[in-house]
Design a protein around this motif. Sequence first.
Motif, short mmCIF file in Angstrom:
data_model
loop_
_atom_site.label_atom_id
_atom_site.label_comp_id
_atom_site.label_asym_id
_atom_site.label_seq_id
_atom_site.Cartn_x
_atom_site.Cartn_y
_atom_site.Cartn_z
N ASP A 1 0.87 -1.18 0.00
CA ASP A 1 0.00 0.00 0.00
C ASP A 1 0.91 1.23 0.00
N PRO A 2 0.71 2.15 -0.93
CA PRO A 2 1.57 3.34 -0.98
C PRO A 2 1.63 4.11 0.34
N ASP A 3 0.60 3.93 1.18
CA ASP A 3 0.57 4.63 2.46
C ASP A 3 1.25 3.87 3.59
N ASP A 4 1.79 2.69 3.29
CA ASP A 4 2.50 1.93 4.32
C ASP A 4 3.64 2.76 4.89
N ILE A 5 3.74 2.79 6.20
CA ILE A 5 4.84 3.50 6.88
C ILE A 5 5.87 2.46 7.30
N LEU A 6 7.07 2.61 6.80
CA LEU A 6 8.13 1.64 7.07
C LEU A 6 8.99 2.08 8.24
N SER A 7 9.40 1.12 9.04
CA SER A 7 10.27 1.42 10.18
C SER A 7 11.72 1.07 9.85
N PHE A 8 12.61 2.01 10.11
CA PHE A 8 14.03 1.78 9.90
C PHE A 8 14.77 1.66 11.23
N GLU A 9 14.00 1.37 12.28
CA GLU A 9 14.59 1.15 13.60
C GLU A 9 15.07 -0.30 13.67
N GLY A 10 16.36 -0.47 13.70
CA GLY A 10 16.91 -1.82 13.73
C GLY A 10 16.84 -2.45 15.11
N ILE A 11 16.84 -3.77 15.13
CA ILE A 11 16.87 -4.54 16.38
C ILE A 11 18.29 -5.09 16.50
N THR A 12 19.02 -4.64 17.50
CA THR A 12 20.42 -5.01 17.62
C THR A 12 20.57 -6.41 18.20
N THR A 13 21.13 -7.30 17.38
CA THR A 13 21.52 -8.64 17.84
C THR A 13 22.99 -8.77 17.45
N VAL A 14 23.41 -9.91 16.94
CA VAL A 14 24.77 -10.01 16.42
C VAL A 14 24.90 -9.12 15.19
N THR A 15 23.82 -9.04 14.40
CA THR A 15 23.71 -8.03 13.35
C THR A 15 22.55 -7.12 13.74
N THR A 16 22.22 -6.16 12.88
CA THR A 16 21.10 -5.27 13.16
C THR A 16 19.93 -5.68 12.27
N SER A 17 18.99 -6.41 12.85
CA SER A 17 17.88 -6.95 12.07
C SER A 17 16.69 -6.01 12.08
N LEU A 18 15.69 -6.35 11.27
CA LEU A 18 14.51 -5.52 11.10
C LEU A 18 13.28 -6.17 11.70
N SER A 19 12.32 -5.34 12.07
CA SER A 19 10.99 -5.86 12.38
C SER A 19 10.35 -6.29 11.05
N PRO A 20 9.44 -7.27 11.09
CA PRO A 20 8.81 -7.72 9.84
C PRO A 20 8.12 -6.57 9.10
N TYR A 21 8.20 -6.60 7.79
CA TYR A 21 7.50 -5.63 6.96
C TYR A 21 6.95 -6.35 5.74
N ARG A 22 6.07 -5.70 5.01
CA ARG A 22 5.48 -6.34 3.85
C ARG A 22 5.86 -5.58 2.58
N LEU A 23 5.90 -6.31 1.48
CA LEU A 23 6.20 -5.72 0.18
C LEU A 23 5.62 -6.62 -0.90
N LYS A 24 5.73 -6.20 -2.13
CA LYS A 24 5.31 -7.04 -3.25
C LYS A 24 6.37 -6.99 -4.34
N ALA A 25 6.42 -8.05 -5.14
CA ALA A 25 7.39 -8.14 -6.23
C ALA A 25 6.65 -8.49 -7.51
N GLU A 26 6.80 -7.64 -8.52
CA GLU A 26 6.12 -7.85 -9.80
C GLU A 26 7.15 -7.93 -10.91
N LEU A 27 6.94 -8.86 -11.83
CA LEU A 27 7.86 -9.03 -12.95
C LEU A 27 7.98 -7.75 -13.76
N ARG A 28 9.19 -7.43 -14.16
CA ARG A 28 9.40 -6.24 -15.00
C ARG A 28 9.04 -6.57 -16.45
#
Length: 275
Positions: free
Chosen positions: A248-275
């Motif tokens: 959804d174009p109105d989706d607000i994405l979070s760039f706040e990382g979760i610090t573990t051994v690396t810096t991971s992300l909270s789950p987010y959604r997206l879609k992939a369409e063939l070019r």
Amino acid sequence: MRDFSVGKSPLEENILEEIQNVAEDLKKMKGAEITNLMKMMIKASCNVIHSLIFGYRYKHDNESLKKIIKTMDNIFSGPGSLSASELFPVLNFIMKDNLKVRREGLSILKKYIEKHITEHRESFDPENIRDFIDMYLVAEKEESERKSVMIPAALLTSIIDLFAAGTDTTATTFDWSFLWMIQYPDVQKRMVRLSDRRHLSYTEATLMEIQRLSNTCPRICPGESLARSELFLIFSNLLHRFEFSKVDPDDILSFEGITTVTTSLSPYRLKAELR
């Protein structure tokens, strides 16, 4: 690792095979919402490393692959790292449950690796080098003939480092990379437009900036160059095949990382369409 560098068949062929598998999975989605991209990418990353080290890959629905990924997650998830507890002993008490899970995971991974090393020693043929372990055994034999000593634990440590950099860190970087791409579609379009070999430096620079901003490279290890090659090939190929965007174009994405051994992300959604 030089003999397995990009441009020589074993590594590049392994990566391209995984790209094809991920692409097929994305095609099946037909532009529908994707919430498990991290899981898809970690299977691909783990398979690249597994094939490089042990000489074979798993199908993405294989239970053994799922077990390896679960083990890696147990080792590398949670706050801090195993080495941190060594630097600050009080953490052994504060994070004792988490560290116990990690150590158990590390024990499982070591046994899995040692089993394969034993099998490789038994079936080793210097005229038929199959993978990273065989390359090590060749070097070991040469050192033995020169009366030098190679430390047996070095092979085990190197393999664990390769798994760490090539699986968890790489998959986490993929997760961040696609998040940035759907947030900044203009950058994604430019990367696709400049995807021929004369302009690949733009893609490399973009990935380096994503890693810097996301802090997904916490250490330098033998698997770092492998991880960079894997990341570049898979990321650039998938961007060339698919357009990634917000559900959804109105989706607000979070760039706040979760610090573990690396810096991971909270789950987010997206879609992939063939070019």
